[in-house]
Design a protein around this motif. Structure first.
Motif, PDB file in Angstrom:
ATOM      1  N   VAL A 289       0.873  -1.171   0.000  1.00 60.60           N
ATOM      2  CA  VAL A 289       0.000   0.000   0.000  1.00 60.60           C
ATOM      3  C   VAL A 289       0.908   1.218   0.000  1.00 60.60           C
ATOM      4  CG1 VAL A 289      -1.768   1.309   1.234  1.00 60.60           C
ATOM      5  CG2 VAL A 289      -1.868  -1.188   1.195  1.00 60.60           C
ATOM      6  N   PHE A 290       0.792   2.050  -1.031  1.00 62.90           N
ATOM      7  CA  PHE A 290       1.714   3.164  -1.217  1.00 62.90           C
ATOM      8  C   PHE A 290       1.350   4.349  -0.328  1.00 62.90           C
ATOM      9  CE2 PHE A 290       2.019   0.700  -5.086  1.00 62.90           C
ATOM     10  CZ  PHE A 290       3.363   0.717  -5.383  1.00 62.90           C
ATOM     11  N   GLN A 291       2.327   5.243  -0.177  1.00 65.56           N
ATOM     12  CA  GLN A 291       2.152   6.407   0.689  1.00 65.56           C
ATOM     13  C   GLN A 291       1.166   7.413   0.103  1.00 65.56           C
ATOM     14  OE1 GLN A 291       5.821   8.416   1.577  1.00 65.56           O
ATOM     15  NE2 GLN A 291       4.845  10.059   2.727  1.00 65.56           N
ATOM     16  N   ASP A 292       1.315   7.728  -1.175  1.00 67.48           N
ATOM     17  CA  ASP A 292       0.519   8.796  -1.777  1.00 67.48           C
ATOM     18  C   ASP A 292      -0.541   8.199  -2.692  1.00 67.48           C
ATOM     19  OD1 ASP A 292      -0.543  11.046  -2.862  1.00 67.48           O
ATOM     20  OD2 ASP A 292       1.324  11.812  -3.731  1.00 67.48           O
ATOM     21  N   PRO A 293      -1.808   8.219  -2.291  1.00 61.43           N
ATOM     22  CA  PRO A 293      -2.843   7.621  -3.141  1.00 61.43           C
ATOM     23  C   PRO A 293      -3.091   8.401  -4.426  1.00 61.43           C
ATOM     24  CG  PRO A 293      -3.844   8.749  -1.274  1.00 61.43           C
ATOM     25  CD  PRO A 293      -2.360   8.759  -1.043  1.00 61.43           C
ATOM     26  N   ALA A 294      -2.667   9.663  -4.471  1.00 61.89           N
ATOM     27  CA  ALA A 294      -2.895  10.462  -5.673  1.00 61.89           C
ATOM     28  C   ALA A 294      -1.975  10.043  -6.815  1.00 61.89           C
ATOM     29  CB  ALA A 294      -2.712  11.943  -5.363  1.00 61.89           C
ATOM     30  N   THR A 295      -0.729   9.671  -6.497  1.00 58.52           N
ATOM     31  CA  THR A 295       0.231   9.326  -7.542  1.00 58.52           C
ATOM     32  C   THR A 295       0.399   7.829  -7.750  1.00 58.52           C
ATOM     33  OG1 THR A 295       2.041   9.444  -5.943  1.00 58.52           O
ATOM     34  CG2 THR A 295       1.534  11.446  -7.162  1.00 58.52           C
ATOM     35  N   SER A 296      -0.122   7.009  -6.846  1.00 61.10           N
ATOM     36  CA  SER A 296       0.055   5.561  -6.977  1.00 61.10           C
ATOM     37  C   SER A 296      -1.042   4.908  -7.818  1.00 61.10           C
ATOM     38  CB  SER A 296       0.084   4.907  -5.595  1.00 61.10           C
ATOM     39  OG  SER A 296      -1.148   5.087  -4.926  1.00 61.10           O
ATOM     40  N   LEU A 297      -2.072   5.667  -8.216  1.00 61.08           N
ATOM     41  CA  LEU A 297      -3.157   5.138  -9.037  1.00 61.08           C
ATOM     42  C   LEU A 297      -3.066   5.728 -10.440  1.00 61.08           C
ATOM     43  CD1 LEU A 297      -6.118   5.461  -6.489  1.00 61.08           C
ATOM     44  CD2 LEU A 297      -4.711   3.439  -6.956  1.00 61.08           C
ATOM     45  N   ASN A 298      -3.082   4.884 -11.450  1.00 61.21           N
ATOM     46  CA  ASN A 298      -2.996   5.336 -12.844  1.00 61.21           C
ATOM     47  C   ASN A 298      -4.236   6.162 -13.186  1.00 61.21           C
ATOM     48  OD1 ASN A 298      -2.904   5.593 -15.650  1.00 61.21           O
ATOM     49  ND2 ASN A 298      -1.952   3.584 -15.920  1.00 61.21           N
ATOM     50  N   PRO A 299      -4.079   7.453 -13.523  1.00 59.71           N
ATOM     51  CA  PRO A 299      -5.251   8.293 -13.775  1.00 59.71           C
ATOM     52  C   PRO A 299      -6.011   7.920 -15.040  1.00 59.71           C
ATOM     53  CG  PRO A 299      -3.238   9.478 -14.344  1.00 59.71           C
ATOM     54  CD  PRO A 299      -2.816   8.200 -13.689  1.00 59.71           C
ATOM     55  N   ARG A 300      -5.417   7.103 -15.900  1.00 60.78           N
ATOM     56  CA  ARG A 300      -6.069   6.722 -17.164  1.00 60.78           C
ATOM     57  C   ARG A 300      -6.960   5.491 -17.024  1.00 60.78           C
ATOM     58  NH1 ARG A 300      -3.800   9.196 -21.667  1.00 60.78           N
ATOM     59  NH2 ARG A 300      -1.907  10.426 -21.237  1.00 60.78           N
TER      60      ARG A 300
ATOM     61  N   PRO B 271      -9.752   7.826 -10.765  1.00 54.20           N
ATOM     62  CA  PRO B 271      -9.210   8.222  -9.457  1.00 54.20           C
ATOM     63  C   PRO B 271      -9.402   9.690  -9.095  1.00 54.20           C
ATOM     64  CG  PRO B 271      -7.687   6.742 -10.551  1.00 54.20           C
ATOM     65  CD  PRO B 271      -8.768   7.041 -11.540  1.00 54.20           C
ATOM     66  N   HIS B 272      -9.343  10.600 -10.087  1.00 57.03           N
ATOM     67  CA  HIS B 272      -9.441  12.017  -9.761  1.00 57.03           C
ATOM     68  C   HIS B 272     -10.826  12.413  -9.245  1.00 57.03           C
ATOM     69  CE1 HIS B 272     -11.230  12.152 -13.846  1.00 57.03           C
ATOM     70  NE2 HIS B 272     -11.881  13.212 -13.388  1.00 57.03           N
ATOM     71  N   GLU B 273     -11.789  11.533  -9.370  1.00 59.01           N
ATOM     72  CA  GLU B 273     -13.144  11.830  -8.905  1.00 59.01           C
ATOM     73  C   GLU B 273     -13.339  11.507  -7.418  1.00 59.01           C
ATOM     74  OE1 GLU B 273     -16.346  10.818 -11.876  1.00 59.01           O
ATOM     75  OE2 GLU B 273     -14.704   9.660 -12.776  1.00 59.01           O
ATOM     76  N   PHE B 274     -12.286  11.099  -6.741  1.00 55.79           N
ATOM     77  CA  PHE B 274     -12.398  10.677  -5.346  1.00 55.79           C
ATOM     78  C   PHE B 274     -11.552  11.565  -4.446  1.00 55.79           C
ATOM     79  CE2 PHE B 274     -13.353   6.997  -7.921  1.00 55.79           C
ATOM     80  CZ  PHE B 274     -14.444   6.426  -7.284  1.00 55.79           C
ATOM     81  N   SER B 275     -11.905  11.573  -3.178  1.00 54.67           N
ATOM     82  CA  SER B 275     -11.102  12.273  -2.168  1.00 54.67           C
ATOM     83  C   SER B 275      -9.846  11.462  -1.850  1.00 54.67           C
ATOM     84  CB  SER B 275     -11.924  12.476  -0.895  1.00 54.67           C
ATOM     85  OG  SER B 275     -12.197  11.222  -0.276  1.00 54.67           O
TER      86      SER B 275
END
Length: 328
Positions: free
Chosen positions: A99-110, A154-158
């Motif tokens: 489980v990565f530290q930063d959920p914003a950058t660890s999920l492929n936005p595409r 992913p960008h649609e989530f908190s």
């Protein structure tokens, strides 16, 4: 009879090039992890703590062989991770996840959430088609999300929701061991407790073992069964969490705990400061020696690295001298 540990790490070491010559070859090295050994049992949380740059994340990634260790032995679920070829290592990936530290950058936005969570199931041939969609929906429900979220990006989530997606992705292939690399440090304080409680509930339901990497001692006190303290790439203390917080036995651990702000406003500070240093600590003796606040330190501290040995109360401590107590 004590069961064998799920994860056993012995003498782990990793270094990186600190400088390169004009040909691009390493001219100097920096030891990030040096002779680190520990165990993690099924259903247990071992917290790995230390200041930034102490080697916590490098240790976690070497255990998973996301980074190739330079030395040492890592056994996960009875398999020597460093001895496996690519095919066998890929099969073992099902048993160990991150489980990565930063959920914003660890999920492929595409990719949609459904594709992100289900990717491991597809790679390992565990589910396809309708079975895949059902499994993804069940995983999202398990981490507190809705099945309809599988169609979103992913960008649609908190931030808290994105971390729940990352946790669902890690659990998709039914691992036994999960490295949690500061999983709540990028989240708001109000959300941290929710994610920590989720991790604890999942551990109880699935019997998971966690290597929980963190610099936040309040979080560690909440989640850990045992704590391993890392400084400059070396373990300096390992102990059950309650004992370590009640009576630390290494000067560095004592200084870490003394730096925690008092809970009551206006309460006197118990800070035990460490001396500052501008360069890397010497490797010949104790790594803390240039900063150590212990009044009894001597020439042995500068020339002989202290081994990590059992103490009277179940601690493992790497120090040549008796414990330095917290300030009154």
């Amino acid at each position: 009879m004590t069961p064998a540990p799920l994860v056993q790490v012995e003498g782990l070491a990793k270094r990186f090039a600190a400088a390169r010559n004009w040909l691009g070859r390493p001219a100097a090295w920096r030891q990030a992890v040096d002779d680190v050994s520990f165990t993690v049992h099924a259903g247990e949380t071992l917290a790995l703590v230390g200041e930034s740059g102490s080697g916590k994340t490098t240790t976690g990634r070497c255990v998973l062989r996301l980074l190739e260790p330079d030395a040492g032995r890592v056994v996960v679920d009875g398999h020597d991770v460093r001895a496996l070829d690519a095919r066998a290592l890929r099969a073992l990936r099902r048993r160990m996840q991150l489980v990565f530290q930063d959920p914003a950058t660890s999920l492929n936005p595409r990719l949609t959430v459904g594709a992100l969570v289900g990717e491991g199931l597809v790679v390992h041939g565990l589910a396809r088609g309708a079975a895949l969609r059902e499994r993804v929906a069940a995983l999202l429900a398990e981490v507190g999300l809705e099945s309809a979220h599988a169609e979103r990006f992913p960008h649609e989530f908190s931030g808290g929701q994105r971390q729940r997606i990352g946790i669902a992705r890690a659990l998709a292939v039914d691992p036994a061991f999960v490295v949690c690399d500061e999983p709540v440090s990028a989240l708001d304080v109000s959300v941290q407790a929710q994610v920590l409680n989720l991790l604890r509930d999942l551990q109880r339901a699935r019997g998971l073992a966690y290597l929980f990497i963190s610099h936040d001692l309040a979080v560690v006190r909440h989640v850990a069964d045992r704590v391993a303290v890392l400084y400059a790439g070396r373990l300096v203390e390992v102990a059950p969490a309650l004992r370590l917080f009640a009576a630390p036995r290494h000067p560095y651990t004592t200084a870490l705990l003394s730096a925690v702000p008092p809970a009551a406003p206006g309460a006197p500070s118990r800070r035990l400061p460490l001396a500052s240093h501008e360069s890397a600590p010497p490797r010949a003796g104790c790594v803390l020696e240039p900063r150590c606040p212990h009044p009894a330190r001597d020439a042995r501290c500068r020339t002989a690295p202290p081994p990590l040995l059992p103490a009277a109360d179940g601690h493992l401590v790497a120090c040549h001298h008796p414990p330095l107590p917290l300030p009154a």
